[in-house]
Every structure is written in structure tokens, then in C-alpha cells.
Design an enzyme around this catalytic site. Sequence first.
Site, PDB file in Angstrom:
ATOM      1  N   ARG A 248       0.836  -1.194   0.000  1.00  0.00           N
ATOM      2  CA  ARG A 248       0.000   0.000   0.000  1.00  0.00           C
ATOM      3  C   ARG A 248       0.872   1.244   0.000  1.00  0.00           C
ATOM      4  NH1 ARG A 248      -3.442  -2.603  -1.670  1.00  0.00           N
ATOM      5  NH2 ARG A 248      -5.563  -2.961  -0.899  1.00  0.00           N
ATOM      6  N   ASP A 272       4.190  -0.423  -7.032  1.00  0.00           N
ATOM      7  CA  ASP A 272       2.910  -0.730  -7.678  1.00  0.00           C
ATOM      8  C   ASP A 272       1.778   0.019  -6.989  1.00  0.00           C
ATOM      9  OD1 ASP A 272       1.336  -2.260  -9.607  1.00  0.00           O
ATOM     10  OD2 ASP A 272       0.526  -3.320  -7.864  1.00  0.00           O
ATOM     11  N   GLU A 277      -2.811   7.487  -5.008  1.00  0.00           N
ATOM     12  CA  GLU A 277      -3.020   6.856  -6.318  1.00  0.00           C
ATOM     13  C   GLU A 277      -4.462   6.902  -6.826  1.00  0.00           C
ATOM     14  OE1 GLU A 277      -1.842   2.796  -5.080  1.00  0.00           O
ATOM     15  OE2 GLU A 277      -3.834   2.142  -5.718  1.00  0.00           O
ATOM     16  N   HIS A 309      -0.899  -0.134  -9.939  1.00  0.00           N
ATOM     17  CA  HIS A 309      -1.599  -1.076  -9.052  1.00  0.00           C
ATOM     18  C   HIS A 309      -2.137  -2.273  -9.854  1.00  0.00           C
ATOM     19  CE1 HIS A 309      -3.577  -1.162  -4.846  1.00  0.00           C
ATOM     20  NE2 HIS A 309      -3.463  -2.408  -5.304  1.00  0.00           N
TER      21      HIS A 309
HETATM   22  P1  NAD Z   1      -1.800 -11.204   4.791  1.00  0.00           P
HETATM   23  O1  NAD Z   1      -2.798 -10.734   5.786  1.00  0.00           O
HETATM   24  O2  NAD Z   1      -1.840 -12.630   4.357  1.00  0.00           O
HETATM   25  O3  NAD Z   1      -0.325 -10.907   5.350  1.00  0.00           O
HETATM   26  C1  NAD Z   1       0.044  -9.695   5.940  1.00  0.00           C
HETATM   27  C2  NAD Z   1       1.139 -10.015   6.918  1.00  0.00           C
HETATM   28  O4  NAD Z   1       1.674  -8.763   7.399  1.00  0.00           O
HETATM   29  C3  NAD Z   1       0.655 -10.781   8.175  1.00  0.00           C
HETATM   30  O5  NAD Z   1       1.449 -11.923   8.371  1.00  0.00           O
HETATM   31  C4  NAD Z   1       0.824  -9.774   9.298  1.00  0.00           C
HETATM   32  O6  NAD Z   1       1.142 -10.393  10.540  1.00  0.00           O
HETATM   33  C5  NAD Z   1       1.980  -8.949   8.771  1.00  0.00           C
HETATM   34  N1  NAD Z   1       2.149  -7.654   9.410  1.00  0.00           N
HETATM   35  C6  NAD Z   1       1.223  -6.892  10.021  1.00  0.00           C
HETATM   36  N2  NAD Z   1       1.816  -5.777  10.485  1.00  0.00           N
HETATM   37  C7  NAD Z   1       3.128  -5.857  10.164  1.00  0.00           C
HETATM   38  C8  NAD Z   1       4.237  -5.011  10.377  1.00  0.00           C
HETATM   39  N3  NAD Z   1       4.138  -3.857  11.032  1.00  0.00           N
HETATM   40  N4  NAD Z   1       5.434  -5.402   9.898  1.00  0.00           N
HETATM   41  C9  NAD Z   1       5.578  -6.569   9.236  1.00  0.00           C
HETATM   42  N5  NAD Z   1       4.563  -7.421   9.014  1.00  0.00           N
HETATM   43  C10 NAD Z   1       3.348  -7.048   9.467  1.00  0.00           C
HETATM   44  O7  NAD Z   1      -1.921 -10.217   3.555  1.00  0.00           O
HETATM   45  P2  NAD Z   1      -1.418 -10.453   2.066  1.00  0.00           P
HETATM   46  O8  NAD Z   1      -2.501 -11.073   1.292  1.00  0.00           O
HETATM   47  O9  NAD Z   1      -0.087 -11.083   2.098  1.00  0.00           O
HETATM   48  O10 NAD Z   1      -1.317  -8.940   1.558  1.00  0.00           O
HETATM   49  C11 NAD Z   1      -0.243  -8.115   1.900  1.00  0.00           C
HETATM   50  C12 NAD Z   1      -0.427  -6.716   1.340  1.00  0.00           C
HETATM   51  O11 NAD Z   1      -0.528  -6.728  -0.085  1.00  0.00           O
HETATM   52  C13 NAD Z   1      -1.669  -5.978   1.831  1.00  0.00           C
HETATM   53  O12 NAD Z   1      -1.318  -4.648   2.098  1.00  0.00           O
HETATM   54  C14 NAD Z   1      -2.587  -6.015   0.639  1.00  0.00           C
HETATM   55  O13 NAD Z   1      -3.514  -4.999   0.657  1.00  0.00           O
HETATM   56  C15 NAD Z   1      -1.567  -5.867  -0.491  1.00  0.00           C
HETATM   57  N6  NAD Z   1      -2.075  -6.305  -1.805  1.00  0.00           N
HETATM   58  C16 NAD Z   1      -1.682  -5.641  -2.919  1.00  0.00           C
HETATM   59  C17 NAD Z   1      -2.121  -6.060  -4.167  1.00  0.00           C
HETATM   60  C18 NAD Z   1      -1.718  -5.386  -5.444  1.00  0.00           C
HETATM   61  O14 NAD Z   1      -2.327  -5.618  -6.490  1.00  0.00           O
HETATM   62  N7  NAD Z   1      -0.698  -4.540  -5.439  1.00  0.00           N
HETATM   63  C19 NAD Z   1      -2.966  -7.155  -4.254  1.00  0.00           C
HETATM   64  C20 NAD Z   1      -3.333  -7.829  -3.101  1.00  0.00           C
HETATM   65  C21 NAD Z   1      -2.875  -7.392  -1.870  1.00  0.00           C
HETATM   66  C1  COI Z   2      -6.013  -5.860  -2.998  1.00  0.00           C
HETATM   67  O1  COI Z   2      -6.580  -6.902  -3.315  1.00  0.00           O
HETATM   68  O2  COI Z   2      -5.916  -5.484  -1.812  1.00  0.00           O
HETATM   69  C2  COI Z   2      -5.417  -5.014  -4.035  1.00  0.00           C
HETATM   70  O3  COI Z   2      -4.555  -4.227  -3.738  1.00  0.00           O
HETATM   71  C3  COI Z   2      -5.953  -5.123  -5.424  1.00  0.00           C
HETATM   72  C4  COI Z   2      -6.705  -3.896  -5.877  1.00  0.00           C
HETATM   73  C5  COI Z   2      -7.552  -4.219  -7.062  1.00  0.00           C
HETATM   74  C6  COI Z   2      -7.513  -3.217  -4.820  1.00  0.00           C
END
Ligand code: NAD
Ligand code: COI
Length: 343
Positions: A248, A272, A277, A309
Site C-alpha cells: 500500500r 505498484d 493513487e 496497481h
Molecule cells: P496477509 O494478511 O496474508 O499478510 C500480511 C502479513 O503482514 C501478516 O502476516 C501480518 O502479521 C503482517 N504484518 C502486520 N503488520 C506488520 C508489520 N508492522 N510489519 C511486518 N509485518 C506485518 O496479507 P497479504 O494477502 O499477504 O497482503 C499483503 C499486502 O498486499 C496488503 O497490504 C494487501 O492490501 C496488499 N495487496 C496488494 C495487491 C496489489 O495488487 N498490489 C494485491 C493484493 C494485496
Molecule cells: C487488494 O486486493 O488489496 C489489491 O490491492 C488489489 C486492488 C484491485 C484493490
Amino acid sequence: NLYCIIDNLFLLEGIMKFVAFNVREDERRYFEEWSKENGIEVSLKKEEITPDNVSETVGYDAVIGLQTGLYPDNLFKELSDANIKVFSVRNVGVDNINLDDAKQNGIAVTNVPAYSPSAIAEFSVTQLLQLLRNQNLFRKRMAKQDYRWAPFVGKELGKMTVGVMGTGRIGRAAIQIYKGFGAKVIAYDPFHNPELEKEGIYVEKEDLLKKADVITLHMPATDDDYHFINEKTISMMKDGAYIVNTARGALIDTSALVEALKSGKLAGAALDTYENEASIFNHDLEGQEIEDETFKELIKLDNVVVSPHIAFYTNVAVENMVKISLDSAKEVIETGTSSTLVK
Ligand code: NAD
Ligand code: COI
């Protein structure tokens, strides 16, 4: 009595109606397939949920959302007034949802926690590789028919220490890929995964900042971690370190990052996500002036790879995002809960 329950379930299914917002053309077929398979009508709207259109949810049982910016302040009050039972988002992150407000208004919230963690992990490594092999610089030169090599010598990922912040679903998928390249992986997460714990990859946050050649963010955006990457944390990092952020935008103080990239303190960043954004990514701004000066400065840098993104954006992920969010909404209406309920 059993027949009676089954009849009631069919009756319930027959009258269930969902509405989905911010629906793209590439999602439409998955909504239609699910609707046909489940016998539930789903109205599709192109627009995001805004204060102006939130009242259009009247007459439905569930609202399916997806947006990177803020939802309207009055969202859950309006949904409650409209007798909506569940708000299901088609994505992972819930940092833009006021969960206290949802609870107070009696609206269940679900997300799709694992539509394809490897989609995001693969993309983050790909973007890092672009940086390590100076692809921006080569592309610029080649556009002028200059095909020389020097002086853009690349770096090898397999010789680096990668610091993974957050070992959840995406962080763990990324770790597997980094290991495949032969990189040394260290990680920080307040909650340790038992398998990774056995491998001894966890270190303290400060150690990760000091020891990693690459820092890759895979944690959620919380108030505590707002601008986690800032002037102070950057000063703790190795000279010439790289940052990857597919998590994020709010995790990074972009102005501090830009300064560090310009001064050479940091060698590069693959981003990303960007903190402001919502009005830029996934919009066609051709011919328009972007007013965000920090963003304009950021994308001009040769040692930055910015993507709008799209780490999630694969065929596997899109189908799962649509169908799992709809399954969750249906499950909440039928049973009162769901395995994807956000607590
Ligand atoms: P998840 O919940 O499976 O994992 C997140 C991990 O972060 C957990 O293990 C949690 O304990 C840990 N965490 C919490 N606070 C922390 C800190 N201060 N320092 C280090 N670790 C910490 O989530 P995920 O599915 O792995 O998603 C991770 C991130 O990716 C989220 O922010 C999500 O929104 C983002 N994301 C981005 C996209 C994209 O398209 N760019 C897509 C999906 C998810
Ligand atoms: C998420 O799944 O959290 C993402 O960052 C993807 C986006 C389409 C919102």
C-alpha cells in the site's frame, strides 16, 4: 420440516439480489457465470460507490465493492437504511473500510484474502528485476537507436539479501521465488510463521532495515505503519538498497523516498502502489495535466519503476475476486457468517 427448510432456502435464493460497483468489462463474464450458476440476480454498475450513488443500493441484499480510494463516509449508515446485510469487497486490503462503522450499523464485511497471492508475488519480483538490470535506462537509449551496453552494468538478485516485511500469504509466496533465485532471505513480522521460524529467517525490524539489499513490503497499511519508510528508516538502510512496494502506498513517505533516490542513498524503487493513487491509477489521463507534483517527480526518475496497481491483475485473480466475493455474500445471507468475514 426438512422439505420446508429446503423450500425456504430456494425461496431465499429466488429473491436474493446483489449489486456490484466499479465493474470492469473483464469482470463481466465471471459475474454472469456466477449469477447463472447460483440463480441470483447481480446488477452491475460501472461507477465506484460515491456519496451520490450509495442510495442506489436500496432493493438489494448485498453490495459488492472494489475501490482503492475511500468509500463514502455515510456508506454503512446508507447500507443499513437500505436493509443490506453484507458488504463484500472483491480484494484483499480493507484499509479503506471503516470497520467500526460497519459493526455499529450491523453490516457484515467480507473480503477475498487469497484470490492469488502468487500473482502479486511474481509481479513484485519481476519489477525488481527490471530495476536491477537498468531496464529504464536501456529502453530510453534504444528509443534513440543506441544499443550500447556501458555503463549500465546490472546486479544479480541471487547475490543479494532480501528483507521481506510481512510473511503473510503474499510475503510467503515472494519468499519462495526469492529463494529460487538463490537470494538470502530475512524477514520481519510480528506474528511468526512456524515453518519460516524453523528456517530461522526472522530478524528484528531494525536488523532487517540495516542488513537488506532489497526491502520488499508485504504488510497491510495500518495507522501504526503510516509512512513506515521515511527519512529516519531510510537513513538506517544500506547505501544503495532497493525498495519494492506492492502493498500500500501509505506505507511510504514518497517525498522522503524521492530525496533518497535522487541523492543515491537508495539505488532504486519498484512501486505498484502510491499514497495518492486513487485519482491517477486505473484512469485514462491522456492529455490532462497531473497536479500531483510528488508523483510527477517520482515517475521522472530513471531508478524508479512505477506500475498502476496491477500486481493483482491476472486472469486467475480476476475470476477468483469476482466469484469468491459473491460466494461470501451469499454465505453471509444464508448462514449469518462466512470464512472470509473481516473481523
Ligand atoms: P496477509 O494478511 O496474508 O499478510 C500480511 C502479513 O503482514 C501478516 O502476516 C501480518 O502479521 C503482517 N504484518 C502486520 N503488520 C506488520 C508489520 N508492522 N510489519 C511486518 N509485518 C506485518 O496479507 P497479504 O494477502 O499477504 O497482503 C499483503 C499486502 O498486499 C496488503 O497490504 C494487501 O492490501 C496488499 N495487496 C496488494 C495487491 C496489489 O495488487 N498490489 C494485491 C493484493 C494485496
Ligand atoms: C487488494 O486486493 O488489496 C489489491 O490491492 C488489489 C486492488 C484491485 C484493490
